[in-house]
Motif scaffolding. Structure first.
Motif, PDB file in Angstrom:
ATOM      1  N   ASP A 105       0.832  -1.198   0.000  1.00  0.00           N
ATOM      2  CA  ASP A 105       0.000   0.000   0.000  1.00  0.00           C
ATOM      3  C   ASP A 105       0.870   1.254   0.000  1.00  0.00           C
ATOM      4  O   ASP A 105       1.822   1.346   0.770  1.00  0.00           O
ATOM      5  N   LEU A 106       0.515   2.221  -0.841  1.00  0.00           N
ATOM      6  CA  LEU A 106       1.215   3.503  -0.879  1.00  0.00           C
ATOM      7  C   LEU A 106       0.792   4.331   0.333  1.00  0.00           C
ATOM      8  O   LEU A 106      -0.395   4.578   0.548  1.00  0.00           O
ATOM      9  N   LEU A 107       1.784   4.769   1.126  1.00  0.00           N
ATOM     10  CA  LEU A 107       1.503   5.589   2.304  1.00  0.00           C
ATOM     11  C   LEU A 107       1.765   7.076   2.047  1.00  0.00           C
ATOM     12  O   LEU A 107       1.189   7.923   2.716  1.00  0.00           O
ATOM     13  N   GLY A 108       2.648   7.381   1.114  1.00  0.00           N
ATOM     14  CA  GLY A 108       2.942   8.773   0.810  1.00  0.00           C
ATOM     15  C   GLY A 108       4.104   8.887  -0.145  1.00  0.00           C
ATOM     16  O   GLY A 108       4.845   7.920  -0.361  1.00  0.00           O
ATOM     17  N   GLU A 109       4.259  10.073  -0.734  1.00  0.00           N
ATOM     18  CA  GLU A 109       5.359  10.285  -1.664  1.00  0.00           C
ATOM     19  C   GLU A 109       5.800  11.741  -1.643  1.00  0.00           C
ATOM     20  O   GLU A 109       5.076  12.622  -1.180  1.00  0.00           O
ATOM     21  N   LEU A 110       7.014  11.948  -2.140  1.00  0.00           N
ATOM     22  CA  LEU A 110       7.614  13.277  -2.169  1.00  0.00           C
ATOM     23  C   LEU A 110       8.525  13.372  -3.381  1.00  0.00           C
ATOM     24  O   LEU A 110       9.272  12.437  -3.669  1.00  0.00           O
ATOM     25  N   LYS A 111       8.447  14.501  -4.092  1.00  0.00           N
ATOM     26  CA  LYS A 111       9.331  14.744  -5.230  1.00  0.00           C
ATOM     27  C   LYS A 111      10.120  16.018  -4.947  1.00  0.00           C
ATOM     28  O   LYS A 111       9.548  17.039  -4.554  1.00  0.00           O
ATOM     29  N   ILE A 112      11.453  15.943  -5.130  1.00  0.00           N
ATOM     30  CA  ILE A 112      12.325  17.094  -4.930  1.00  0.00           C
ATOM     31  C   ILE A 112      13.084  17.337  -6.232  1.00  0.00           C
ATOM     32  O   ILE A 112      13.801  16.459  -6.701  1.00  0.00           O
ATOM     33  N   ASP A 113      12.929  18.530  -6.799  1.00  0.00           N
ATOM     34  CA  ASP A 113      13.639  18.884  -8.026  1.00  0.00           C
ATOM     35  C   ASP A 113      15.100  19.199  -7.728  1.00  0.00           C
ATOM     36  O   ASP A 113      15.448  19.621  -6.624  1.00  0.00           O
ATOM     37  N   PHE A 114      15.961  19.008  -8.725  1.00  0.00           N
ATOM     38  CA  PHE A 114      17.394  19.231  -8.564  1.00  0.00           C
ATOM     39  C   PHE A 114      17.703  20.637  -8.053  1.00  0.00           C
ATOM     40  O   PHE A 114      18.601  20.825  -7.239  1.00  0.00           O
ATOM     41  N   GLU A 115      16.950  21.633  -8.527  1.00  0.00           N
ATOM     42  CA  GLU A 115      17.187  23.020  -8.110  1.00  0.00           C
ATOM     43  C   GLU A 115      17.116  23.182  -6.593  1.00  0.00           C
ATOM     44  O   GLU A 115      17.731  24.069  -6.024  1.00  0.00           O
ATOM     45  N   ASP A 116      16.328  22.308  -5.928  1.00  0.00           N
ATOM     46  CA  ASP A 116      16.190  22.373  -4.477  1.00  0.00           C
ATOM     47  C   ASP A 116      17.293  21.604  -3.753  1.00  0.00           C
ATOM     48  O   ASP A 116      17.402  21.693  -2.529  1.00  0.00           O
ATOM     49  N   LEU A 117      18.087  20.843  -4.501  1.00  0.00           N
ATOM     50  CA  LEU A 117      19.172  20.049  -3.912  1.00  0.00           C
ATOM     51  C   LEU A 117      20.530  20.733  -4.021  1.00  0.00           C
ATOM     52  O   LEU A 117      21.397  20.540  -3.171  1.00  0.00           O
ATOM     53  N   PHE A 118      20.727  21.495  -5.088  1.00  0.00           N
ATOM     54  CA  PHE A 118      22.040  22.063  -5.373  1.00  0.00           C
ATOM     55  C   PHE A 118      22.030  23.562  -5.154  1.00  0.00           C
ATOM     56  O   PHE A 118      21.091  24.225  -5.588  1.00  0.00           O
ATOM     57  N   PRO A 119      23.022  24.128  -4.504  1.00  0.00           N
ATOM     58  CA  PRO A 119      24.261  23.513  -4.040  1.00  0.00           C
ATOM     59  C   PRO A 119      24.254  23.086  -2.578  1.00  0.00           C
ATOM     60  O   PRO A 119      25.133  22.365  -2.144  1.00  0.00           O
ATOM     61  N   SER A 120      23.260  23.522  -1.779  1.00  0.00           N
ATOM     62  CA  SER A 120      23.367  23.335  -0.328  1.00  0.00           C
ATOM     63  C   SER A 120      22.736  22.062   0.219  1.00  0.00           C
ATOM     64  O   SER A 120      22.838  21.791   1.415  1.00  0.00           O
ATOM     65  N   GLY A 121      22.067  21.264  -0.606  1.00  0.00           N
ATOM     66  CA  GLY A 121      21.460  20.030  -0.119  1.00  0.00           C
ATOM     67  C   GLY A 121      20.213  20.293   0.711  1.00  0.00           C
ATOM     68  O   GLY A 121      19.649  21.383   0.704  1.00  0.00           O
ATOM     69  N   ILE A 122      19.807  19.252   1.448  1.00  0.00           N
ATOM     70  CA  ILE A 122      18.596  19.332   2.272  1.00  0.00           C
ATOM     71  C   ILE A 122      18.881  18.659   3.607  1.00  0.00           C
ATOM     72  O   ILE A 122      19.512  17.597   3.663  1.00  0.00           O
ATOM     73  N   ASP A 123      18.390  19.246   4.664  1.00  0.00           N
ATOM     74  CA  ASP A 123      18.410  18.657   6.000  1.00  0.00           C
ATOM     75  C   ASP A 123      17.130  19.144   6.665  1.00  0.00           C
ATOM     76  O   ASP A 123      17.104  20.203   7.286  1.00  0.00           O
ATOM     77  N   ASP A 124      16.034  18.371   6.501  1.00  0.00           N
ATOM     78  CA  ASP A 124      14.732  18.916   6.886  1.00  0.00           C
ATOM     79  C   ASP A 124      13.705  17.811   7.102  1.00  0.00           C
ATOM     80  O   ASP A 124      13.912  16.655   6.736  1.00  0.00           O
ATOM     81  N   ILE A 125      12.582  18.214   7.678  1.00  0.00           N
ATOM     82  CA  ILE A 125      11.390  17.372   7.799  1.00  0.00           C
ATOM     83  C   ILE A 125      10.407  17.899   6.766  1.00  0.00           C
ATOM     84  O   ILE A 125      10.044  19.086   6.798  1.00  0.00           O
ATOM     85  N   LEU A 126       9.990  17.042   5.840  1.00  0.00           N
ATOM     86  CA  LEU A 126       9.139  17.461   4.728  1.00  0.00           C
ATOM     87  C   LEU A 126       7.824  16.687   4.744  1.00  0.00           C
ATOM     88  O   LEU A 126       7.793  15.494   5.092  1.00  0.00           O
ATOM     89  N   ASP A 127       6.748  17.349   4.331  1.00  0.00           N
ATOM     90  CA  ASP A 127       5.444  16.702   4.260  1.00  0.00           C
ATOM     91  C   ASP A 127       5.377  15.762   3.063  1.00  0.00           C
ATOM     92  O   ASP A 127       5.852  16.096   1.975  1.00  0.00           O
ATOM     93  N   LEU A 128       4.773  14.609   3.279  1.00  0.00           N
ATOM     94  CA  LEU A 128       4.528  13.662   2.200  1.00  0.00           C
ATOM     95  C   LEU A 128       3.181  13.967   1.558  1.00  0.00           C
ATOM     96  O   LEU A 128       2.246  14.402   2.242  1.00  0.00           O
ATOM     97  N   THR A 129       3.084  13.733   0.266  1.00  0.00           N
ATOM     98  CA  THR A 129       1.796  13.800  -0.411  1.00  0.00           C
ATOM     99  C   THR A 129       1.107  12.464  -0.183  1.00  0.00           C
ATOM    100  O   THR A 129       1.684  11.407  -0.467  1.00  0.00           O
TER     101      THR A 129
END
Length: 161
Positions: free
Chosen positions: A97-121
């Motif tokens: 069963d699908l519980l949730g998903e998240l899409k992150i575009d490259f522009e949001d990853l580069f250059p500083s990356g991610i260190d966060d709590i994000l909402d799932l769709t």
């Protein structure tokens, strides 16, 4: 190359993504029968449209707030790629069963990356008063290959024997 204003300047570059999936919170209960009230979640992380560039966490049994602390590496990410996380409930019988998903575009990853709590769709309506499902991530984006710069070199041959 850290101060890139336009993603087009990175065309032809490749990056290594180090992805730590720390955990999820407030997942919905997807199990029925004896285990009603829980889920057996796992996460699949990969590049959208590139099934060979993905990894999966272990399954955490009977948890709505699983801790994975899983580190995965994705090689050859391009500036046009999107990183996708899908959270599934493992089922021994039938489809997961699908519980949730998240899409992150490259522009949001580069250059500083991610260190966060994000909402799932999620695709099942939330019960009144229930907090949204989240995923806790750390993503580092490391350049491994830059495109060749466009330059010209002129050589004048004065003689040859």
């Amino acid at each position: 190359m850290e101060n890139v204003d336009d993603i087009d300047e990175l065309r032809g570059a490749h990056f290594r993504l180090s992805v730590r999936i720390i955990g999820c919170n407030h997942l919905r209960s997807a199990d029925m029968g004896l285990f009603q009230g829980s889920s057996d979640p796992y996460v699949v992380c990969g590049l959208l449209g590139r099934p060979l560039a993905e990894f999966r966490t272990e399954t955490v049994m009977k948890s709505l707030d699983p801790v994975f602390d899983h580190l995965g590496v994705i090689e050859c990410c391009k500036p046009t790629d999107s990183l996708v996380f899908t959270v599934w409930d493992y089922d021994q019988i039938g489809a997961d069963d699908l519980l949730g998903e998240l899409k992150i575009d490259f522009e949001d990853l580069f250059p500083s990356g991610i260190d966060d709590i994000l909402d799932l769709t999620v695709h099942v309506p939330l019960k009144a008063g229930k907090a949204p499902a989240t995923i806790t991530l750390q993503v580092d984006c490391e350049p491994i290959e830059y495109p060749e710069t466009f330059s010209r070199c002129f050589v004048e041959v004065c003689g040859a024997t």
